[in-house]
Write a protein that holds these residues in place. Structure first.
Motif: not given
Ligand code: BTN
Length: 316
Positions: A86, A88, A110, A112-114, A121, A130-131, A173-174, A181, A184, A186, A203-204
């Motif tokens: 991720s 993040q 990613q 394990d995107g969050k 995510w 994905w940044m 945040n959407d 969507k 997203g 975060l 930002i995703g």
């Molecule tokens: C959401 O809508 O719940 C927020 C999503 C945020 C996703 C982005 S992708 C880049 C960054 N790295 C992550 O793991 N999450 C955020």
């Protein structure tokens, strides 16, 4: 090497010129050409003429991004890897080590995107943005939620301009297109004595994600710019445009406070005047979304009066 090839566009660049400009041997040139080919670049090598770039893979690596950057600080320092758990997590580590404001972590994929509320995510390779950006705003921790709204405004304005799609904001945040969507945001922070020490703004964006890359359970609620726009988009151009807009809106926020952002947010939101249900810690609340409070809370007009909603899931 890549910058030189890109500069020459589709004409040949002689080995001699590369050698002179990069101050390296013919053997070193050949080694780098092989590395670029491994990364997916197709480079034609012709005796006497030299080298020519015939195909560039869709990548968001610094060499692809930097030529388009028009910012003062956002994205000027960058960490890039092909695949990370991720962005993040990496941005948090970097911020703890002292990363300056505007430092950017970006990746192609990613694992394990969050998302918010510990959700997953979904971040398939080479198809999204994905940044994570490190910010150091001199604000109290209580005002940090305003940054999510600030970022939503900046990304919405950019996507509308660059794609022509009708992007709207769903609090907090959407970003949606046609009710589904596409993006997203975060915002995570570390505070010290009530002040923000740093913020990691994640930002995703589903840019060129195709329907077969969207998990079945997301089909009815998520989409991508490519699905909605009927064409693919160049991610480096979009990223550069987002960073530019984000930097301007952020500087405006630091200079003039939240009020101008609040007005822009209300213009961009697609949910004002709609009847919504907000899942709050005190249970579901139903009412009309009427605006944004100066704290960044969503204002909900209910039978018991107008309530600020701070953190919740919203159903429109
Ligand atoms: C959401 O809508 O719940 C927020 C999503 C945020 C996703 C982005 S992708 C880049 C960054 N790295 C992550 O793991 N999450 C955020």
């Amino acid at each position: 090497m890549l910058s030189l090839l890109l500069e020459r566009e589709d004409a040949f660049l002689s080995g001699e010129e590369i050698s002179r400009r990069l101050n390296c041997s013919r053997t070193a040139i050949w080694k780098h050409i092989k590395e670029l080919r491994k990364e997916g670049y197709q480079i034609e090598a012709r005796p006497k003429s030299g080298y020519r770039l015939v195909y560039r893979p869709d990548r968001v690596a610094p060499e692809e991004l930097k030529p388009h950057l028009r910012t003062r600080s956002f994205g000027r320092r960058m960490q890039y890897q092909e695949c990370v758990p991720s962005t993040q997590l990496l941005a948090h580590e970097w911020a703890k080590e002292g990363a300056e404001e505007g430092s950017l972590v970006i990746t192609e994929e990613q694992t394990d995107g969050k998302g918010r509320m510990n959700r997953i995510w979904h971040s398939p390779p080479h198809s999204g943005i994905w940044m994570s950006l490190v910010l150091r705003p001199p604000i109290p921790v209580t005002e940090a939620p305003q940054l999510t709204l600030m970022a939503s405004v900046a990304v919405t304005r950019t996507l509308r301009r660059e794609t022509g799609l009708d992007v709207t904001i769903k609090w907090p945040n959407d970003l949606l297109v046609g009710g589904k969507k596409i993006c997203g945001i975060l915002t995570e922070l570390r505070g010290e004595q009530d002040r923000v020490q740093y913020v990691v703004l994640g930002i995703g964006i589903n840019v060129n994600v195709t329907p077969d890359f969207l998990p079945k359970e997301l089909e009815s609620i998520a989409t991508s710019l490519a699905i909605e726009g009927g064409r693919t988009f160049q991610r480096p151009l979009l990223i550069a445009a987002i960073l530019k807009e984000l930097e301007e809106v952020y500087e405006g926020y630091l200079d003039h406070g939240f009020e101008p952002i609040r007005i822009l947010w209300e213009e961009a939101a697609g949910m004002l005047g709609r009847i919504i249900t907000a899942q709050t810690p005190e249970g579901p609340r139903r009412g009309e979304a009427v605006g944004l409070a100066s704290s960044g809370a969503l204002l909900l007009k209910t039978e018991e009066g107008t309530l600020p909603v701070y953190s919740s899931d919203i159903q429109i």
